[in-house]
Design an enzyme around this catalytic site. Structure first.
Site, short mmCIF file in Angstrom:
data_model
loop_
_atom_site.label_atom_id
_atom_site.label_comp_id
_atom_site.label_asym_id
_atom_site.label_seq_id
_atom_site.Cartn_x
_atom_site.Cartn_y
_atom_site.Cartn_z
N ARG A 264 15.49 -4.11 -6.02
CA ARG A 264 15.46 -5.40 -6.73
C ARG A 264 15.76 -5.18 -8.20
O ARG A 264 15.21 -4.29 -8.83
CB ARG A 264 14.08 -6.06 -6.57
N ARG A 279 5.82 -2.58 -10.13
CA ARG A 279 7.08 -3.32 -10.11
C ARG A 279 8.22 -2.36 -10.37
O ARG A 279 8.55 -2.04 -11.50
CB ARG A 279 7.04 -4.43 -11.18
N GLU A 351 -0.86 -9.02 -5.50
CA GLU A 351 -0.10 -9.23 -4.26
C GLU A 351 0.36 -7.90 -3.64
O GLU A 351 0.91 -7.04 -4.31
CB GLU A 351 1.12 -10.10 -4.58
N SER A 354 3.35 -10.63 1.57
CA SER A 354 3.67 -12.05 1.56
C SER A 354 4.16 -12.40 2.95
O SER A 354 5.10 -11.79 3.45
CB SER A 354 4.75 -12.31 0.51
N ARG A 392 2.70 -0.30 -3.54
CA ARG A 392 1.49 -0.96 -4.02
C ARG A 392 0.27 -0.51 -3.22
O ARG A 392 -0.85 -0.52 -3.74
CB ARG A 392 1.66 -2.48 -3.96
#
Length: 426
Positions: A264, A279, A351, A354, A392
């Site tokens: 990403r 991130r 988070e 999801s 994560r």
RNA sequence: GGAGAGAUGUCUGAGUGGCUUAAGGAGCACGCUUGGAAAGCGUGUGUACUAUAAUGGUACCGAGGGUUCGAAUCCCUCUCUCUCCGCCA
């Protein structure tokens, strides 16, 4: 993608469901504001064009008949020149109008599910439940834990590739691999998923099928000079496995788990989570994907959510389950639940998964269909969820399993995957 | 990267300018036949858009252009697949 028939028949209901997302999704000039008009124009031109084509087909056939019996058709052929020219003209107009309409459709977000709670921001997401006991003592951030133990090398990552890249070493690298294995085994063996291994590169058709394109090109890495992109999630190739297929109702539900790297660009998130590995431009993830029927969406999403929660529970990581509100749900999703893991250094939940239902939105875009009881092809419903984001998870383990002497103990379920190792220390 | 061959419906496979609204076969569905089954016979069997009270119309033979009154068929460009060679984990 929204249903073309519904666009005409249920315009107000759809508009209300889209408008709940807030912002400018139905503002003047938006794709939604233009789409009804484009639809009418497209149909008018198509109808006219088709009438001309029907005329051409009739006349051509007549000429063919005459010629085959040796009659003279010079007059008819001369008359057809004009018709043919008009057909070409109208057909071009009709195709352009159709293309413009189709392009606008692709820019419209998924109408939200009725059950989505209203909200102005992510602060309005609704907490559904909590699991586990949070540790509240002083725990250093994972980047300090990792650097002290020599298992996270931020300097090396930056030198090799740039910011938001990290080199993971030794026991942590081993844990990264152990987590993939553990998660895939759990989903494949206990939750009944078929494991797949897929390309980490996808073409634009595939990216459009799941909704990354055309709107979010800036978030993707594109390969120079090729119609190819690095995938931002396994959702893209795994869901599109059934692109342009008509499935048998008896094939459903289809459930796949897959490990892939994810890439990403993180355009627009400058400044957020700059330290550590929360991130990154590249991270590993195990993804769960369901292809199912619209009727099953709610129960299947509930199951999928349970499968993701099971990973956190097996790793004994405290988490909470959140229902996203109207303003925090992604473009392609109609209904989303997030899992947030407890990070003691930040004293908050972050988070880590999801889980979303896309309804028939992706099914329409990607041409994934199934035959209903009447034998008619219908767009299939798709769901997916992280099960889980590996990087994560590593963060959560480093912090939640950190011990005062600087070492990190290893969750019991991972120990067999790490050669029996029980603790990471200097 | 070089040379060659291909891409047609669920599958197989014909089709080099006009009864192709895509032949034939297989498969599948239904019916007949049968004690039951097989075989045989008959009928049916794609997708999308669009119109109507109903029968309809249009597009789709890898994709996009072009030639023509008319294109699965001729021409151009592109994509993909296969075979051989080269390179390579």
């Amino acid at each position: 993608m929204i249903d073309r028939q519904a666009l005409r028949k249920e315009f107000d209901r759809l508009q209300a469901a889209i408008a709940r997302r807030g912002g400018d999704v139905i503002a003047p000039g938006s794709a939604w504001a233009r789409v009804a008009e484009l639809d009418v124009r497209q149909r008018e031109l198509k109808t006219e064009s088709e009438a001309q084509q029907a005329e051409r087909n009739r006349a051509s056939k007549a000429i063919g008949m005459k010629k085959s019996t040796g009659e003279d058709a010079t007059a008819e052929i001369a008359a057809m020149g004009e018709v043919s020219r008009r057909v070409k003209e109208l057909d071009t107009l009709a195709k352009d109008a159709e293309a413009e309409f189709a392009a606008a459709l692709l820019e419209i977000p998924n109408p939200l599910h009725d059950s989505v709670p209203d909200g102005e921001s992510e602060d309005d997401n609704v907490e559904l439940r909590r699991w586990g006991t949070r540790r509240t003592d002083d725990v250093p951030p994972h980047w300090d834990i990792g650097t002290d133990l020599g298992i996270l090398d931020f300097e090396a990552g930056a030198r090799l590739a740039g910011s938001r890249f990290t080199v993971i070493r030794g026991a942590a690298a081993r844990m990264e691999r152990a987590l993939m294995q553990f998660m895939l085994d759990l989903h494949a063996d206990k939750h009944g998923y078929e494991e797949v291994w897929v390309p980490a590169i996808a073409n634009s058709r595939t990216m459009t099928g799941t909704g990354q394109l055309p709107k979010f090109a800036d978030d993707l890495y594109k390969l120079e000079g090729e119609d190819a992109y690095l995938i931002p999630t396994a959702e893209v190739p795994v869901t599109n496995l059934y692109q342009d297929k008509i499935l048998d109702a008896s094939d459903l539900p289809i459930r796949h788990c897959a490990y892939t790297p994810c890439f990403r660009r993180e355009a627009g998130s400058a400044g957020r989570d700059e330290r550590g590995i929360i991130r990154q431009h590249q991270f590993d993830k195990v993804e769960l994907v369901h292809i199912t029927t619209p009727e099953r969406v709610l129960s299947d999403l509930n199951e999928l959510l349970g499968h993701a929660e099971a990973v956190l529970e097996a790793l004994e990581l405290p988490y909470r389950t959140m229902q996203l509100c109207t303003s925090d749900i992604g473009f392609s999703s109609q209904l989303t639940f997030d899992l947030e893991v407890w990070l003691p250094s930040q004293n908050c939940y972050r988070e880590i998964s999801s889980c979303s239902s896309f309804g028939q939105f992706q099914g329409r875009r990607a041409g994934i269909r199934y035959r209903d009881e009447g034998g008619k092809p219908q767009p299939a419903a798709t769901l997916n969820g992280s099960g889980l984001a590996i990087g994560r998870t590593l963060v959560a383990i480093l912090e939640n399993y950190w011990q005062a002497d600087g070492s990190v103990s290893i969750p019991k379920v991972l120990q067999p995957y790490m050669g029996g190792m029980q603790v990471i220390s200097k």
